[in-house]
Motif scaffolding. Sequence first.
Motif, PDB file in Angstrom:
ATOM      1  N   GLU A 114       0.826  -1.208   0.000  1.00  0.00           N
ATOM      2  CA  GLU A 114       0.000   0.000   0.000  1.00  0.00           C
ATOM      3  C   GLU A 114       0.858   1.255   0.000  1.00  0.00           C
ATOM      4  N   ASP A 115       1.986   1.195   0.708  1.00  0.00           N
ATOM      5  CA  ASP A 115       2.876   2.339   0.732  1.00  0.00           C
ATOM      6  C   ASP A 115       3.477   2.589  -0.647  1.00  0.00           C
ATOM      7  N   LEU A 116       3.805   1.524  -1.358  1.00  0.00           N
ATOM      8  CA  LEU A 116       4.331   1.678  -2.710  1.00  0.00           C
ATOM      9  C   LEU A 116       3.293   2.301  -3.633  1.00  0.00           C
ATOM     10  N   VAL A 117       2.042   1.834  -3.492  1.00  0.00           N
ATOM     11  CA  VAL A 117       0.969   2.393  -4.316  1.00  0.00           C
ATOM     12  C   VAL A 117       0.740   3.859  -3.968  1.00  0.00           C
ATOM     13  N   ARG A 118       0.732   4.154  -2.660  1.00  0.00           N
ATOM     14  CA  ARG A 118       0.529   5.530  -2.223  1.00  0.00           C
ATOM     15  C   ARG A 118       1.647   6.436  -2.738  1.00  0.00           C
ATOM     16  N   ARG A 119       2.861   5.948  -2.695  1.00  0.00           N
ATOM     17  CA  ARG A 119       3.976   6.746  -3.193  1.00  0.00           C
ATOM     18  C   ARG A 119       3.855   6.980  -4.695  1.00  0.00           C
ATOM     19  N   ALA A 120       3.344   5.991  -5.388  1.00  0.00           N
ATOM     20  CA  ALA A 120       3.218   6.118  -6.839  1.00  0.00           C
ATOM     21  C   ALA A 120       2.161   7.137  -7.234  1.00  0.00           C
ATOM     22  N   PHE A 121       1.141   7.329  -6.384  1.00  0.00           N
ATOM     23  CA  PHE A 121       0.018   8.200  -6.739  1.00  0.00           C
ATOM     24  C   PHE A 121      -0.075   9.444  -5.854  1.00  0.00           C
ATOM     25  N   THR A 122       0.951   9.718  -5.056  1.00  0.00           N
ATOM     26  CA  THR A 122       0.927  10.868  -4.149  1.00  0.00           C
ATOM     27  C   THR A 122       2.177  11.707  -4.350  1.00  0.00           C
ATOM     28  N   ASP A 123       1.992  13.006  -4.365  1.00  0.00           N
ATOM     29  CA  ASP A 123       3.124  13.909  -4.439  1.00  0.00           C
ATOM     30  C   ASP A 123       3.871  13.882  -3.111  1.00  0.00           C
ATOM     31  N   PRO A 124       5.143  13.532  -3.102  1.00  0.00           N
ATOM     32  CA  PRO A 124       5.859  13.364  -1.819  1.00  0.00           C
ATOM     33  C   PRO A 124       6.029  14.661  -1.035  1.00  0.00           C
ATOM     34  N   LEU A 125       6.037  15.803  -1.706  1.00  0.00           N
ATOM     35  CA  LEU A 125       6.260  17.069  -1.008  1.00  0.00           C
ATOM     36  C   LEU A 125       4.999  17.560  -0.312  1.00  0.00           C
ATOM     37  N   THR A 126       3.871  17.560  -1.016  1.00  0.00           N
ATOM     38  CA  THR A 126       2.643  18.163  -0.502  1.00  0.00           C
ATOM     39  C   THR A 126       1.651  17.163   0.059  1.00  0.00           C
ATOM     40  N   GLY A 127       1.808  15.875  -0.279  1.00  0.00           N
ATOM     41  CA  GLY A 127       0.834  14.878   0.163  1.00  0.00           C
ATOM     42  C   GLY A 127      -0.437  14.866  -0.664  1.00  0.00           C
ATOM     43  N   LEU A 128      -0.530  15.717  -1.681  1.00  0.00           N
ATOM     44  CA  LEU A 128      -1.700  15.717  -2.559  1.00  0.00           C
ATOM     45  C   LEU A 128      -1.577  14.607  -3.599  1.00  0.00           C
ATOM     46  N   PRO A 129      -2.701  14.162  -4.182  1.00  0.00           N
ATOM     47  CA  PRO A 129      -2.605  13.252  -5.326  1.00  0.00           C
ATOM     48  C   PRO A 129      -1.774  13.898  -6.437  1.00  0.00           C
ATOM     49  N   ASN A 130      -1.050  13.060  -7.185  1.00  0.00           N
ATOM     50  CA  ASN A 130      -0.194  13.597  -8.238  1.00  0.00           C
ATOM     51  C   ASN A 130      -0.843  13.420  -9.607  1.00  0.00           C
ATOM     52  N   ARG A 131      -0.090  13.730 -10.645  1.00  0.00           N
ATOM     53  CA  ARG A 131      -0.623  13.671 -12.006  1.00  0.00           C
ATOM     54  C   ARG A 131      -1.068  12.258 -12.371  1.00  0.00           C
ATOM     55  N   ARG A 132      -0.360  11.242 -11.865  1.00  0.00           N
ATOM     56  CA  ARG A 132      -0.737   9.863 -12.175  1.00  0.00           C
ATOM     57  C   ARG A 132      -2.091   9.518 -11.582  1.00  0.00           C
ATOM     58  N   ALA A 133      -2.371  10.055 -10.387  1.00  0.00           N
ATOM     59  CA  ALA A 133      -3.665   9.778  -9.751  1.00  0.00           C
ATOM     60  C   ALA A 133      -4.795  10.579 -10.384  1.00  0.00           C
ATOM     61  N   LEU A 134      -4.451  11.685 -11.058  1.00  0.00           N
ATOM     62  CA  LEU A 134      -5.477  12.564 -11.607  1.00  0.00           C
ATOM     63  C   LEU A 134      -6.361  11.853 -12.618  1.00  0.00           C
ATOM     64  N   ALA A 135      -5.768  11.021 -13.465  1.00  0.00           N
ATOM     65  CA  ALA A 135      -6.553  10.350 -14.505  1.00  0.00           C
ATOM     66  C   ALA A 135      -7.682   9.528 -13.898  1.00  0.00           C
ATOM     67  N   ASP A 136      -7.374   8.785 -12.832  1.00  0.00           N
ATOM     68  CA  ASP A 136      -8.409   7.967 -12.186  1.00  0.00           C
ATOM     69  C   ASP A 136      -9.471   8.841 -11.525  1.00  0.00           C
ATOM     70  N   ARG A 137      -9.058   9.892 -10.818  1.00  0.00           N
ATOM     71  CA  ARG A 137     -10.018  10.776 -10.161  1.00  0.00           C
ATOM     72  C   ARG A 137     -10.926  11.455 -11.189  1.00  0.00           C
ATOM     73  N   LEU A 138     -10.344  11.857 -12.310  1.00  0.00           N
ATOM     74  CA  LEU A 138     -11.120  12.575 -13.314  1.00  0.00           C
ATOM     75  C   LEU A 138     -12.095  11.641 -14.022  1.00  0.00           C
ATOM     76  N   ARG A 139     -11.675  10.422 -14.312  1.00  0.00           N
ATOM     77  CA  ARG A 139     -12.603   9.448 -14.922  1.00  0.00           C
ATOM     78  C   ARG A 139     -13.782   9.182 -14.004  1.00  0.00           C
ATOM     79  N   HIS A 140     -13.491   9.044 -12.722  1.00  0.00           N
ATOM     80  CA  HIS A 140     -14.567   8.818 -11.755  1.00  0.00           C
ATOM     81  C   HIS A 140     -15.518  10.000 -11.713  1.00  0.00           C
ATOM     82  N   ALA A 141     -14.973  11.217 -11.705  1.00  0.00           N
ATOM     83  CA  ALA A 141     -15.812  12.415 -11.629  1.00  0.00           C
ATOM     84  C   ALA A 141     -16.684  12.558 -12.868  1.00  0.00           C
TER      85      ALA A 141
END
Length: 659
Positions: free
Chosen positions: A176-203
């Motif tokens: 889970e930590d690996l997945v979180r690191r892959a989809f989270t910006d390490p500096l701000t803790g916000l979702p990153n560009r990779r996570a955006l595609a999934d969030r936007l498709r859902h929206a």
Amino acid sequence: MTKFRHFAPGMRDPVQVSSPAPELPGHPAGAPGDASAQRLRAIDTLLADRGELFQALFLSAPIAKALVEMDGHVLVANPMMCALTGRTADDLAGRHVDLLAHPDDPPVGDLGLSSPPGQPALDPNLLLDGERRLRRSDGTELWVVQSHEVVHQSDGTPHFVVLSLVDVTDRRRAEEDLVRRAFTDPLTGLPNRRALADRLRHAVALSRRRGLQVGLVHLNIDRFKAVNDTLGHEAGDQLLSQVADRLRWSTRVEDTAVRLGADEFLVVAEDVEDLDGLRALAARLLSVLDEPFIVNDREITLSAGVGLTLGSDMTPDDLLRQAQSALSRAKADGNGRVEVHEGALSRNDVDALQLETDLRHAIDNEELRLFYQPIVHLADEALLGYEALVRWEHPTRGLLPPAAFLEAAENNRLTSKLGEWVLRRACQDAASWPADLRVHVNISARHLAEEGFSELVAFALEESGLPPERLELEITESTALFAAEATLHSVAVVTDAGVTLALDDFGTGYSAITALHRLPIHTVKIDRSFVADVVTEPSTAALVHGLLQLGRGMGLQVIAEGIEDLDQADWLREHGCAMAQGYAFGRPAPLPSPAELLIADLAGGTSETVPSAPIEEPSPLPPLPQTRSMPQRMLTDLDDTGAFATGTLFDELADPDDD
């Protein structure tokens, strides 16, 4: 040979295990078959003690095991099972295994699990072989790999189930930590560009089902590179983290703030009804960015370019391209701009957008005008000065009052630039008036607190040649009451130079007396809402009388605003009010041209609403010196009601009675 049958883990077919057999016929002792007979007798002895052997293996097993009845009730648990679940053997004995199920998971009974045909009927909790989530006695979660085997009696009857659990919590958390690191910006803790595609498709999918739209707010921090170059990358990282925190706190639960990279952020807003709702979200995000940031004990102010788009029946990539296109236009036009993708606009929106675009060029094209309303001495109506009020001479729409372009100024974050123009122009105009006339200029709370404001005032005075004592800056009561350190510093600098300070809308705010003690106030202006009823309402008359006494008692000048008839003027004069402003003494009017003044002089009189000395035609304001630190940000303040405040941006510059 007697058979002992049991089910091996994960297997459906029973495994046959041989039990002791009688001595083989035809093989007497001592014969060649003696070795085989001896082995059989050894096995028979071993299996005779199988109860003790099974118990030893069960209790010493390195993994968690429990003997469970077919209906799911625990018979006995080994020490590893007790350690894993955080419960004692007595706690588990007799309890159903669903005691271990995680409460956030769906009930096992709803999964429709059942034993294969021909196999013993087992409780569904026992059939969940594989990885699953459980809960310890202390409420913490754990992940296990579950397996089971059915133990049969010698006659083939199912006897009990051996339930085995292997703890894989550490491996699961690492994954889970690996997945979180892959989809989270390490500096701000916000979702990153990779996570955006999934969030936007859902929206987008959700918006189609609900018949609403998805809005994107694409932000790019203005001049962020200058922060890195000046304070260093570590300070820049701290600033970005603070920006991310504010975006996270300012969005709704159903919205998602994403860091796209460097100084770019994007907010995905679900269930947006129309463009007004998206604009409101963008305004809220920009307002939280307006508040100063503290990095390494230094105060930093930011602005951001914003691109907006709205849609539902389009792909996520199309929405992103539209938002990026709108942001590119915003950044091309300067700092603090807001642009909307044209495809998201209605006809009225396009019209408003055109007005906003026109307003950006109004200052450069010399389309703004200052009107002046006289301030007089009540005893003899002698002229004391003027208050500067702004108008826009639109090239196609004619003369516009502030109410017509207030929202456009807010959307384009132009209030600071407009404030600068009004201050400089008013000083330039007033410099040509008679030496005993003063000019009043309204200043918003945020403009006053902005870095470089005191330098702006000093430059406006130096540029125009206007003596500082002839300039009075008007602020609101809330500005004085909630003045920040930056505001107090700016006020101290300008008042030390000789500029005076007036408290506008006196009596309408939170605490008049407290406000008077916060800043070096020279003049108070009684709000027109009190003056309007001073003759007809005894309670209002008593309040105004008290405000007059308070002002005089503190040694302040008092001006009554909004006087429209002589009855009001007489009442105020009788009760000690020295100065007044309102339609009874003159409406706001532009400066007269030199030709008009010449005609007035030849006629033996001057205009009663304009300065009486010859005034040259105003010339375009020269650019500010590049070496001076000037305000760079658009200013809005929901609590301020002065010249350039949100909601009443031009109330005082405009004079509502005139509009």
